[in-house]
Scaffold this motif. Sequence first.
Motif, PDB file in Angstrom:
ATOM      1  N   HIS A 167      -9.207   1.806   1.436  1.00 20.32           N
ATOM      2  CA  HIS A 167      -8.838   2.059   2.828  1.00 20.32           C
ATOM      3  C   HIS A 167      -9.985   1.611   3.741  1.00 20.32           C
ATOM      4  CE1 HIS A 167      -6.302   5.087   0.718  1.00 20.32           C
ATOM      5  NE2 HIS A 167      -5.439   4.825   1.679  1.00 20.32           N
TER       6      HIS A 167
ATOM      7  N   HIS B 125       0.833  -1.215   0.000  1.00 23.09           N
ATOM      8  CA  HIS B 125       0.000   0.000   0.000  1.00 23.09           C
ATOM      9  C   HIS B 125       0.863   1.258   0.000  1.00 23.09           C
ATOM     10  CE1 HIS B 125      -3.490   2.529   0.583  1.00 23.09           C
ATOM     11  NE2 HIS B 125      -2.799   3.188   1.498  1.00 23.09           N
TER      12      HIS B 125
ATOM     13  N   ASP C  24       2.568   3.106   2.870  1.00 16.92           N
ATOM     14  CA  ASP C  24       1.571   4.184   2.808  1.00 16.92           C
ATOM     15  C   ASP C  24       2.211   5.556   2.675  1.00 16.92           C
ATOM     16  OD1 ASP C  24      -1.020   5.241   2.676  1.00 16.92           O
ATOM     17  OD2 ASP C  24      -1.063   5.655   4.821  1.00 16.92           O
TER      18      ASP C  24
ATOM     19  N   HIS D  35      -4.799  -0.309   6.382  1.00 18.87           N
ATOM     20  CA  HIS D  35      -4.934   0.163   7.771  1.00 18.87           C
ATOM     21  C   HIS D  35      -5.672  -0.783   8.729  1.00 18.87           C
ATOM     22  CE1 HIS D  35      -2.943   3.636   6.381  1.00 18.87           C
ATOM     23  NE2 HIS D  35      -3.922   3.947   5.541  1.00 18.87           N
TER      24      HIS D  35
ATOM     25  N   HIS E  63       0.989   5.455  -2.052  1.00 21.85           N
ATOM     26  CA  HIS E  63       0.376   6.432  -2.962  1.00 21.85           C
ATOM     27  C   HIS E  63       1.487   7.091  -3.769  1.00 21.85           C
ATOM     28  CE1 HIS E  63      -3.597   6.439  -0.855  1.00 21.85           C
ATOM     29  NE2 HIS E  63      -2.845   6.038   0.159  1.00 21.85           N
TER      30      HIS E  63
HETATM   31 FE    FE Z   1      -3.261   5.078   2.036  1.00 17.87          FE
END
Ligand code: FE
Length: 393
Positions: free
Chosen positions: A196, A42, A286, A235, A44
């Motif tokens: 998420h 995960h 993340d 998460h 971005h």
């Molecule tokens: Fe994220």
Amino acid sequence: GYLVAEDGAIRYVGEALPVQYRGLPVEDWGDRLILPSFADLHLHAPQYVMLGMGMDLPLLDWLNTYTFRTEARFADQEFARKAYRQLARELIAWGTTRVVMFSSIHTEATWILMEELEAAGVTGYVGKVNMDRNGGPGYQETCEESLRETERWLDGCSFAHIKPILTPRFTPSCSDELMAGLGKLARERNLLVQSHLSENRGEIAWVKELCPDCGRYWETYDKFGLWKDRTAMAHCVHSDQAEQEAMARAGVVAVHCAASNVNLCSGTAPVRELIDRGVWVALGSDIAGGDKLSMAANVVLTLRSSKVKSMETGVPFLTVPEAWYLGTTAGHKYFGGGEGFTVGDRLHAMVVDDGTLPPPARELSLQERLERSLYLMEKDHITAVYSDGRRVK
Ligand code: FE
Ligand code: GUN
């Protein structure tokens, strides 16, 4: 020890070289450690350019103040190319060869990201982000536009090692109509999904308000066919027993992002509990909620977060071998890999040189060398990286 690879796949792992492999070309790494590479399930991509920013804000303020504005910049393809080229090379430099990644809402920039990952030797899944609400005026699509662009993007994806994954950002970003359209696409085109889940208490309360017909957060995805085998949910910090059991039942993967959860004061995820309930857990950096691209650093942060959790609850903390497993094998399994180096797997490996670390006071066991390497790893210690059988560093 010997690791034999042929046509990119592992053929043999062991201490002695079987006779049939004698005479093959050899890459001799001497006393260095030959290890599975990292998998980051995960992150971005567009947030790479805002690493280490806005770290005093909780999730929803951080999204509105920094994140959406930053991601909106990726309408500029030249900017995207420059950022994504550097990101892709950095991932390889840090020994990450498999990713499950968010792009931005932009179709062109997402293709650029996929091209740059492919060129650098990164493999895995990338998603064009879908959002048709709560992104502010500068960073939002209409539902119709979001679905149309997603289909255009999917039709233009033809990369050898980078595949598309559907990416509704999270429930507050996606109307029911958009979720339903994505669920239909997932079914029709047999696509994986990432999003998420239960990251922050404010977010969870907001989802309750937005979706009064759903008793729990996870149902907002399940309702539209997006909660299914190998859906990667980042998460799960505040997932209660019922949500955890729903994950285990469906084969949803909980992607634990320890650095991000502490940075944004989201909490410490119940990783031991998730594992004990049969949930598949893997790790994500993340970025840029997390501030480190290095998965070695994220394995260490997983250990620290787990110890904080343990001090608060008495639940046993994760051990070094367990956290190492989460950052490597648990992630590689998402792509069909087996335990550690398994015969038949595609070769994803790194060579770590711990010879420049402080001189040890006595001879170290292999497990001690691995632990020390994880805690102290810098890019320079990673001498070589193999991704899908190709030497990429
Ligand atoms: Fe994220
Ligand atoms: N929830 C929705 N979007 C995001 C994001 O970009 N980062 C994190 N950490 N959580 C999110």
